[in-house]
Write an enzyme that holds these catalytic residues in place. Structure first.
Site, PDB file in Angstrom:
ATOM      1  N   GLN A   1       0.600   4.678  -4.179  1.00 25.51           N
ATOM      2  CA  GLN A   1       0.688   3.368  -4.822  1.00 25.51           C
ATOM      3  C   GLN A   1       2.115   3.108  -5.319  1.00 25.51           C
ATOM      4  O   GLN A   1       2.723   3.953  -5.966  1.00 25.51           O
ATOM      5  CB  GLN A   1      -0.305   3.314  -6.001  1.00 25.51           C
ATOM      6  CG  GLN A   1      -0.403   1.975  -6.701  1.00 25.51           C
ATOM      7  CD  GLN A   1      -1.035   0.885  -5.860  1.00 25.51           C
ATOM      8  OE1 GLN A   1      -1.818   1.151  -4.950  1.00 25.51           O
ATOM      9  NE2 GLN A   1      -0.701  -0.353  -6.151  1.00 25.51           N
TER      10      GLN A   1
ATOM     11  N   LYS B   1      -9.635  -0.429  -4.696  1.00 30.40           N
ATOM     12  CA  LYS B   1      -9.553   0.232  -3.380  1.00 30.40           C
ATOM     13  C   LYS B   1     -10.618   1.327  -3.269  1.00 30.40           C
ATOM     14  O   LYS B   1     -11.299   1.438  -2.247  1.00 30.40           O
ATOM     15  CB  LYS B   1      -8.170   0.885  -3.203  1.00 30.40           C
ATOM     16  CG  LYS B   1      -7.078  -0.079  -2.811  1.00 30.40           C
ATOM     17  CD  LYS B   1      -5.718   0.608  -2.870  1.00 30.40           C
ATOM     18  CE  LYS B   1      -4.611  -0.425  -2.780  1.00 30.40           C
ATOM     19  NZ  LYS B   1      -3.310   0.056  -3.222  1.00 30.40           N
TER      20      LYS B   1
ATOM     21  N   ASP C   1      -0.365   2.388   4.998  1.00 27.66           N
ATOM     22  CA  ASP C   1       0.435   1.267   4.497  1.00 27.66           C
ATOM     23  C   ASP C   1       1.420   0.760   5.555  1.00 27.66           C
ATOM     24  O   ASP C   1       1.960  -0.338   5.420  1.00 27.66           O
ATOM     25  CB  ASP C   1       1.271   1.724   3.287  1.00 27.66           C
ATOM     26  CG  ASP C   1       0.659   1.318   1.959  1.00 27.66           C
ATOM     27  OD1 ASP C   1      -0.001   0.267   1.903  1.00 27.66           O
ATOM     28  OD2 ASP C   1       0.860   2.054   0.976  1.00 27.66           O
TER      29      ASP C   1
HETATM   30  N1  GUN Z   1       1.398  -1.881  -4.687  1.00 28.73           N
HETATM   31  C1  GUN Z   1       0.981  -3.158  -4.562  1.00 28.73           C
HETATM   32  N2  GUN Z   1       0.507  -3.391  -3.328  1.00 28.73           N
HETATM   33  C2  GUN Z   1       0.643  -2.234  -2.648  1.00 28.73           C
HETATM   34  C3  GUN Z   1       0.320  -1.841  -1.314  1.00 28.73           C
HETATM   35  O1  GUN Z   1      -0.172  -2.621  -0.483  1.00 28.73           O
HETATM   36  N3  GUN Z   1       0.591  -0.545  -0.999  1.00 28.73           N
HETATM   37  C4  GUN Z   1       1.152   0.323  -1.879  1.00 28.73           C
HETATM   38  N4  GUN Z   1       1.386   1.568  -1.472  1.00 28.73           N
HETATM   39  N5  GUN Z   1       1.451  -0.015  -3.117  1.00 28.73           N
HETATM   40  C5  GUN Z   1       1.197  -1.281  -3.499  1.00 28.73           C
END
Ligand code: GUN
Length: 296
Positions: A98, A54, A121
């Protein structure tokens, strides 16, 4: 019949290119550089990989990437203090905590402490409610990526029968809301659905998000249907780890009209949509028009 393969990797690259072009324009014309903060608590290996990827892609599209890595034993109060600071930081337009969080932390409380306008998100309860009532919101990245691929491939989705297999808050439920928003007739099915194969065979659009490796086989697919595979499952094949979806690819590709592969389908679209959401949040925060084609 052999299905057309929907190339999520190529489409995600195109979306990132659109985001980068819009970011360049924001910087040049308004002096605004969108910023994304990612908070990682602990050192879950899969999360480490996601966060690194990311950060790299955020910088590639010209945005500011800020990472906060906290120890696994971080107290909830300390995490909330960090989020409160990010909420009021004008350089930060998107905040992603996350998941999964270590078990001593209350994920719902933590997510709901994020400013909904910065919740890239789309997990905050306000955004869930806004999406459910058809109002402008931040939309979860994976279902948004699926919607973009469906629109790109099919054009109008109006009137089509869509079956979403899986009822998670992160994918299944928001996916169903988005498809409803595009005027599909939507069924949410799941592991307890009676005669799941027959329900799925009614679908013009079949979205598999159950987390069960290769569960959806060709006999679940209506000839010519569009199949979107959200699953990412690691299975052992002769001592080697293989990545497979929730869809048995070969068997379904023989029946479907179009299908996303794993890897290279939905996966790359998720991060592309995270970047798109961060851009959208930056535009909204500054009262500027939203990027076209990058929102629900
Ligand atoms: N863990 C795995 N995929 C995601 C996501 O799209 N967002 C978040 N916050 N955590 C994750």
């Amino acid at each position: 019949m052999t299905a057309e393969i929907i190339d999520g990797k190529a489409f995600a690259a195109k979306v990132r290119g659109q985001v980068a072009a819009h970011v360049a324009q924001l910087v040049e014309e308004h002096g605004i550089k969108p910023g994304l903060a990612v908070v990682l608590v602990g050192s879950d290996p899969a999360s480490e990989v996601y966060v690194k990827s990311k950060g790299k892609m955020t910088e590639e599209v010209g945005m500011t990437s800020v990472e906060h890595r906290l120890p696994a034993e971080t107290a909830e109060a300390d995490l909330l203090v960090l989020i409160a600071a990010l909420n009021v930081d004008p350089r930060i337009h998107g905040i992603l905590v996350q998941l999964p969080l270590p078990p001593h932390l209350n994920s719902e409380l933590v997510i709901n402490s994020i400013d909904p306008a910065k919740d890239v998100d789309g997990f905050h309860i306000s955004n869930v409610g806004l999406l459910g009532t058809g109002q402008k919101s931040m939309v979860p990245c994976t279902p948004l990526g699926c919607l973009m691929m469906l629109r790109e491939h099919l054009g109008s989705l109006s009137g089509l029968n869509a079956v979403v297999v899986g009822r998670s808050n992160i994918v299944g439920k928001p996916m169903a809301q988005l498809l409803l928003g595009d005027s599909c007739t939507v069924t949410i099915a799941h592991s307890r659905t009676k005669d799941l194969a027959a329900v799925c065979r009614g679908a013009d659009i079949l979205v598999a998000a159950v987390g069960r490796p290769e569960m959806i086989t060709g006999d679940y697919v209506k000839p010519g249907a569009t199949v979107i595979d959200v699953g990412i499952n690691r299975i052992d094949v002769g001592g080697k780890t293989k990545l497979v979806g929730d869809v048995a690819f070969e068997s379904c590709a023989a029946v479907a009209g179009a299908i996303t592969p794993v890897p290279g389908g939905v996966g790359p679209m998720t991060i592309a949509c995270l970047l798109a959401n961060t851009l959208t949040a930056a535009c909204r925060a500054n009262g500027l028009p939203e990027p076209k084609g990058l929102t629900a």
